[in-house]
Design a protein around this motif. Structure first.
Motif, PDB file in Angstrom:
ATOM      1  N   ASN A 385       0.845  -1.186   0.000  1.00 20.36           N
ATOM      2  CA  ASN A 385       0.000   0.000   0.000  1.00 20.36           C
ATOM      3  C   ASN A 385       0.884   1.242   0.000  1.00 20.36           C
ATOM      4  OD1 ASN A 385      -1.853   2.019   0.384  1.00 20.36           O
ATOM      5  ND2 ASN A 385      -3.014   0.901   1.944  1.00 20.36           N
ATOM      6  N   LEU A 386       0.854   1.967  -1.114  1.00 19.03           N
ATOM      7  CA  LEU A 386       1.732   3.127  -1.253  1.00 19.03           C
ATOM      8  C   LEU A 386       1.307   4.300  -0.375  1.00 19.03           C
ATOM      9  CD1 LEU A 386       2.454   3.181  -5.100  1.00 19.03           C
ATOM     10  CD2 LEU A 386       3.881   2.295  -3.275  1.00 19.03           C
ATOM     11  N   MET A 387       0.175   4.162   0.319  1.00 14.14           N
ATOM     12  CA  MET A 387      -0.244   5.239   1.214  1.00 14.14           C
ATOM     13  C   MET A 387       0.768   5.429   2.345  1.00 14.14           C
ATOM     14  SD  MET A 387      -2.841   6.897   0.193  1.00 14.14           S
ATOM     15  CE  MET A 387      -3.360   7.760   1.664  1.00 14.14           C
ATOM     16  N   ASN A 388       1.625   4.421   2.528  1.00 12.37           N
ATOM     17  CA  ASN A 388       2.684   4.566   3.525  1.00 12.37           C
ATOM     18  C   ASN A 388       3.778   5.518   3.035  1.00 12.37           C
ATOM     19  OD1 ASN A 388       1.386   2.703   5.189  1.00 12.37           O
ATOM     20  ND2 ASN A 388       2.378   0.965   4.173  1.00 12.37           N
ATOM     21  N   ARG A 389       3.724   5.868   1.751  1.00 15.70           N
ATOM     22  CA  ARG A 389       4.698   6.804   1.192  1.00 15.70           C
ATOM     23  C   ARG A 389       3.995   8.097   0.800  1.00 15.70           C
ATOM     24  NH1 ARG A 389       7.833   3.175  -3.364  1.00 15.70           N
ATOM     25  NH2 ARG A 389       7.836   1.167  -2.267  1.00 15.70           N
ATOM     26  N   LYS A 390       4.740   9.180   0.829  1.00 18.38           N
ATOM     27  CA  LYS A 390       4.178  10.454   0.370  1.00 18.38           C
ATOM     28  C   LYS A 390       4.318  10.595  -1.133  1.00 18.38           C
ATOM     29  CE  LYS A 390       5.063  12.956   4.687  1.00 18.38           C
ATOM     30  NZ  LYS A 390       5.763  14.114   5.322  1.00 18.38           N
ATOM     31  N   ASN A 391       5.427  10.029  -1.677  1.00 17.47           N
ATOM     32  CA  ASN A 391       5.705  10.176  -3.107  1.00 17.47           C
ATOM     33  C   ASN A 391       6.140   8.833  -3.679  1.00 17.47           C
ATOM     34  OD1 ASN A 391       5.498  13.188  -3.249  1.00 17.47           O
ATOM     35  ND2 ASN A 391       7.242  13.056  -1.842  1.00 17.47           N
ATOM     36  N   TYR A 392       5.994   8.729  -4.995  1.00 14.23           N
ATOM     37  CA  TYR A 392       6.478   7.539  -5.694  1.00 14.23           C
ATOM     38  C   TYR A 392       7.285   7.977  -6.914  1.00 14.23           C
ATOM     39  CZ  TYR A 392       6.714   3.136  -8.199  1.00 14.23           C
ATOM     40  OH  TYR A 392       7.181   2.026  -8.854  1.00 14.23           O
ATOM     41  N   LYS A 393       8.518   7.455  -7.041  1.00 16.80           N
ATOM     42  CA  LYS A 393       9.362   7.788  -8.187  1.00 16.80           C
ATOM     43  C   LYS A 393       9.182   6.732  -9.268  1.00 16.80           C
ATOM     44  CE  LYS A 393      13.919   9.374  -9.588  1.00 16.80           C
ATOM     45  NZ  LYS A 393      15.274   9.772  -9.164  1.00 16.80           N
ATOM     46  N   VAL A 394       8.765   7.173 -10.449  1.00 19.65           N
ATOM     47  CA  VAL A 394       8.456   6.274 -11.565  1.00 19.65           C
ATOM     48  C   VAL A 394       9.753   5.817 -12.232  1.00 19.65           C
ATOM     49  CG1 VAL A 394       7.213   6.054 -13.752  1.00 19.65           C
ATOM     50  CG2 VAL A 394       6.264   7.466 -11.922  1.00 19.65           C
ATOM     51  N   LYS A 395       9.842   4.506 -12.514  1.00 16.72           N
ATOM     52  CA  LYS A 395      11.067   3.927 -13.069  1.00 16.72           C
ATOM     53  C   LYS A 395      10.985   3.626 -14.560  1.00 16.72           C
ATOM     54  CE  LYS A 395      11.849   1.618  -8.638  1.00 16.72           C
ATOM     55  NZ  LYS A 395      11.895   0.307  -7.936  1.00 16.72           N
ATOM     56  N   LYS A 396       9.769   3.649 -15.121  1.00 12.61           N
ATOM     57  CA  LYS A 396       9.596   3.311 -16.539  1.00 12.61           C
ATOM     58  C   LYS A 396       8.747   4.374 -17.234  1.00 12.61           C
ATOM     59  CE  LYS A 396       9.584  -1.695 -15.620  1.00 12.61           C
ATOM     60  NZ  LYS A 396       8.796  -2.937 -15.713  1.00 12.61           N
ATOM     61  N   ASN A 397       8.814   4.374 -18.562  1.00 10.32           N
ATOM     62  CA  ASN A 397       7.902   5.182 -19.361  1.00 10.32           C
ATOM     63  C   ASN A 397       6.609   4.413 -19.604  1.00 10.32           C
ATOM     64  OD1 ASN A 397       9.441   7.590 -19.840  1.00 10.32           O
ATOM     65  ND2 ASN A 397      10.741   6.400 -21.235  1.00 10.32           N
ATOM     66  N   TYR A 398       5.510   5.152 -19.722  1.00  9.46           N
ATOM     67  CA  TYR A 398       4.205   4.531 -19.933  1.00  9.46           C
ATOM     68  C   TYR A 398       3.492   5.178 -21.111  1.00  9.46           C
ATOM     69  CZ  TYR A 398       4.961   2.159 -15.531  1.00  9.46           C
ATOM     70  OH  TYR A 398       5.494   1.357 -14.557  1.00  9.46           O
ATOM     71  N   TYR A 399       2.571   4.385 -21.701  1.00  8.64           N
ATOM     72  CA  TYR A 399       1.849   4.836 -22.898  1.00  8.64           C
ATOM     73  C   TYR A 399       0.354   4.597 -22.713  1.00  8.64           C
ATOM     74  CZ  TYR A 399       6.550   4.730 -24.836  1.00  8.64           C
ATOM     75  OH  TYR A 399       7.891   4.954 -25.042  1.00  8.64           O
ATOM     76  N   PHE A 400      -0.435   5.410 -23.427  1.00 12.53           N
ATOM     77  CA  PHE A 400      -1.893   5.291 -23.357  1.00 12.53           C
ATOM     78  C   PHE A 400      -2.390   4.856 -24.728  1.00 12.53           C
ATOM     79  CE2 PHE A 400      -6.307   6.571 -22.838  1.00 12.53           C
ATOM     80  CZ  PHE A 400      -6.540   6.352 -21.491  1.00 12.53           C
ATOM     81  N   MET A 401      -3.050   3.700 -24.782  1.00 11.04           N
ATOM     82  CA  MET A 401      -3.475   3.086 -26.040  1.00 11.04           C
ATOM     83  C   MET A 401      -4.996   3.079 -26.153  1.00 11.04           C
ATOM     84  SD  MET A 401      -0.474   2.096 -27.226  1.00 11.04           S
ATOM     85  CE  MET A 401       1.174   1.590 -26.671  1.00 11.04           C
ATOM     86  N   ILE A 402      -5.484   3.459 -27.338  1.00 11.56           N
ATOM     87  CA  ILE A 402      -6.922   3.430 -27.616  1.00 11.56           C
ATOM     88  C   ILE A 402      -7.133   2.833 -29.000  1.00 11.56           C
ATOM     89  CG2 ILE A 402      -8.964   4.843 -28.086  1.00 11.56           C
ATOM     90  CD1 ILE A 402      -8.242   6.707 -25.956  1.00 11.56           C
ATOM     91  N   GLY A 403      -8.215   2.054 -29.161  1.00 12.16           N
ATOM     92  CA  GLY A 403      -8.563   1.511 -30.465  1.00 12.16           C
ATOM     93  C   GLY A 403      -9.240   2.552 -31.329  1.00 12.16           C
ATOM     94  N   ASP A 404      -9.070   2.441 -32.641  1.00 12.73           N
ATOM     95  CA  ASP A 404      -9.738   3.378 -33.559  1.00 12.73           C
ATOM     96  C   ASP A 404     -11.246   3.214 -33.531  1.00 12.73           C
ATOM     97  OD1 ASP A 404      -7.308   4.355 -34.270  1.00 12.73           O
ATOM     98  OD2 ASP A 404      -7.239   3.471 -36.272  1.00 12.73           O
ATOM     99  N   ASN A 405     -11.714   2.030 -33.174  1.00 17.18           N
ATOM    100  CA  ASN A 405     -13.141   1.795 -33.001  1.00 17.18           C
ATOM    101  C   ASN A 405     -13.502   2.216 -31.574  1.00 17.18           C
ATOM    102  OD1 ASN A 405     -15.765   0.904 -33.269  1.00 17.18           O
ATOM    103  ND2 ASN A 405     -15.216  -1.142 -33.970  1.00 17.18           N
ATOM    104  N   ARG A 406     -13.618   3.506 -31.365  1.00 21.67           N
ATOM    105  CA  ARG A 406     -13.613   4.105 -30.027  1.00 21.67           C
ATOM    106  C   ARG A 406     -14.688   3.567 -29.085  1.00 21.67           C
ATOM    107  NH1 ARG A 406     -10.543   9.007 -30.239  1.00 21.67           N
ATOM    108  NH2 ARG A 406      -8.630   8.317 -31.287  1.00 21.67           N
ATOM    109  N   HIS A 407     -15.822   3.168 -29.623  1.00 18.75           N
ATOM    110  CA  HIS A 407     -16.906   2.679 -28.777  1.00 18.75           C
ATOM    111  C   HIS A 407     -16.986   1.157 -28.760  1.00 18.75           C
ATOM    112  CE1 HIS A 407     -19.186   6.777 -28.938  1.00 18.75           C
ATOM    113  NE2 HIS A 407     -18.265   6.737 -28.007  1.00 18.75           N
TER     114      HIS A 407
END
Length: 460
Positions: A385-407
């Motif tokens: 549970n990260l609530m025990n920490r005030k901050n979190y340092k991100v170690k990787k890059n992330y991407y947001f993916m969506i299909g062209d058929n949006r619905h």
């Protein structure tokens, strides 16, 4: 990099030990001295010459996964050199994944045939090994099973995906059945043994709106054995994603018209005459049509359409009362959407959501704790549970993916970000395209070839 190749070297050394233990008596019968039998690499070189296989195959020892195939080929050849070999021995060999060699080596009387085996399958084996190397390290075929990327990629498109454009990810699960991803006939096609993650430098970095093949993050299998997904990358590390009335905004700017293939769900109401569904399918290539009801000579439909098709339908059918987007109201909360319980989001009203990038320090609070607990798991931390920490340092890059058929797309709106190590490759080419019956795709008598799509490149 060093860690990966150290693990790979240790694994190859264990293969060497297994090879020596399983073939010692064969070497003895070939009158190969003891010291030559136990020297790594050299013992393989010697036996390749004895069984009349190309000595250049020795280089396959240094390629992860391919070295396993090399040993299996050598063991199978050694079995074929035995007198009184039976078909059942070959069958048991494959059934035991090659380990039958130990039984023959220790419990059978080994008599080597004096004559050279003349069966010429060298070309076939070389082709299979070359195909496996290309499949594993350069370019891999996939088939599109769902409509989430229509009309960019259609159900029944067979595509080739480059594994080197975004950086070749070296194999992580070293023991697997060649050419099978994660199962074969309902059984696992790999063992739960894994190498560290390592990726070569990319030829191209992922750009916004690139179509990308990746491993599904929520899958609990070994990284490179997770199910494959293909979507469009709409958000890069550091971007802010926001959807309002079904319209996507990136960094507070409306998305550009990067493609004419983007689809959404529309309600259509006609008067007196129903829509000609056969015409829609055969002449306009519209597949996803759902008829709701007929009431007082009025007909109600829900159809997945591009903007271009909406304009065409309005011109072709004079009895249409209205066509309007099927947009969820803002106040409708969809529990299947990430963070919906905290913010009340749905597929058409989503965000704003920040996409984390490597090096970010994120302040943890009660609203984002669930999301960053998942991210911490992707980054190899124990689920705490990260609530025990005030901050979190991100170690990787992330991407947001969506299909062209949006619905009609199960994408990042539902299951979150794609970590950089889950990226598989870039789709390049459609080498075959078959329009099949989606309810019964194995009915080959209803297959139709889409000749206009065969041997075409995939637009960004």
């Amino acid at each position: 990099m060093l860690q990966y190749f150290v693990f790979s070297g240790i694994f190859t050394f264990f293969l060497h030990i297994i090879h020596v233990l399983g073939t010692y008596n064969f070497y003895k019968k070939f009158r190969i001295s003891y010291w030559k039998t136990i020297i790594p690499i050299y013992n393989v070189f010697i036996i390749l010459k004895k069984i009349h296989r190309p000595v250049w195959w020795i280089f396959l020892l240094f390629i992860p996964l391919t070295n396993i195939i090399l040993f299996l080929v050598i063991w199978l050849d050694l079995i074929r050199y035995l007198h009184k070999i039976k078909k059942k021995d070959i069958f048991i060999f494959f059934l035991s994944a090659g380990l039958y060699i130990f039984y023959i080596n220790f419990f059978k009387n080994i008599n080597i045939k004096k004559e050279k085996i003349t069966e010429n399958n060298e070309g076939i084996l070389s082709s299979l090994i070359l195909s496996f190397i290309i499949h594993t390290y350069i370019i891999q075929p996939f088939v599109i099973p769902t409509s989430s990327m229509e009309k960019s990629l259609l159900v029944g498109d067979f595509i080739l995906v480059s594994k080197i454009h975004y950086g070749l990810r070296m194999p992580i699960s070293p023991i697997c059945v060649p050419f099978f991803h994660n199962n074969i006939l309902g059984l696992k096609s790999y063992f739960n043994i894994k190498f560290p993650y390592f990726r070569f430098h990319p030829i191209n970095h992922i750009k916004r709106n690139d179509i990308v093949v990746f491993n599904f993050p929520k899958d609990d299998k070994i990284l490179d054995r997770k199910d494959h997904y293909v979507k469009r990358c709409v958000g890069l590390p550091g971007d802010i994603i926001f959807i309002k009335k079904g319209v996507l905004f990136i960094n507070h700017k409306k998305e550009k018209n990067f493609t004419n293939n983007k689809q959404q769900s529309y309600f259509i109401k006609t008067k007196n005459i129903p829509l000609n569904l056969e015409f829609l399918k055969e002449k306009m290539d519209i597949e996803d049509v759902e008829f709701f009801e007929e009431k007082n000579d009025e007909y109600f439909y829900q159809i997945i359409l591009t903007k271009k098709r909406v304009t065409q339908i309005k011109k072709l059918f004079n009895n249409i009362i209205f066509i309007k987007k099927n947009i969820y109201p803002k106040e409708v909360k969809d529990p299947s959407i990430i963070l919906s319980n905290n913010f009340g989001w749905n597929r058409d009203y989503f965000g704003p959501l920040y996409i984390p990038k490597k090096g970010d320090t994120i302040k943890i609070n009660s609203k984002n704790i669930h999301l960053y607990n998942e991210i911490s798991c992707y980054e190899g931390e124990k689920k705490v549970n990260l609530m025990n920490r005030k901050n979190y340092k991100v170690k990787k890059n992330y991407y947001f993916m969506i299909g062209d058929n949006r619905h009609n797309s199960f994408d990042s709106r539902y299951w979150g970000f794609v970590p950089e190590d889950h990226i598989v490759g870039k789709p390049l080419f459609i080498w075959m395209s078959i329009d099949w019956d989606r309810k019964n795709p194995m009915n080959i008598f209803h297959w139709k070839f889409r000749w206009n799509r065969i041997m075409t490149t995939i637009d960004r």
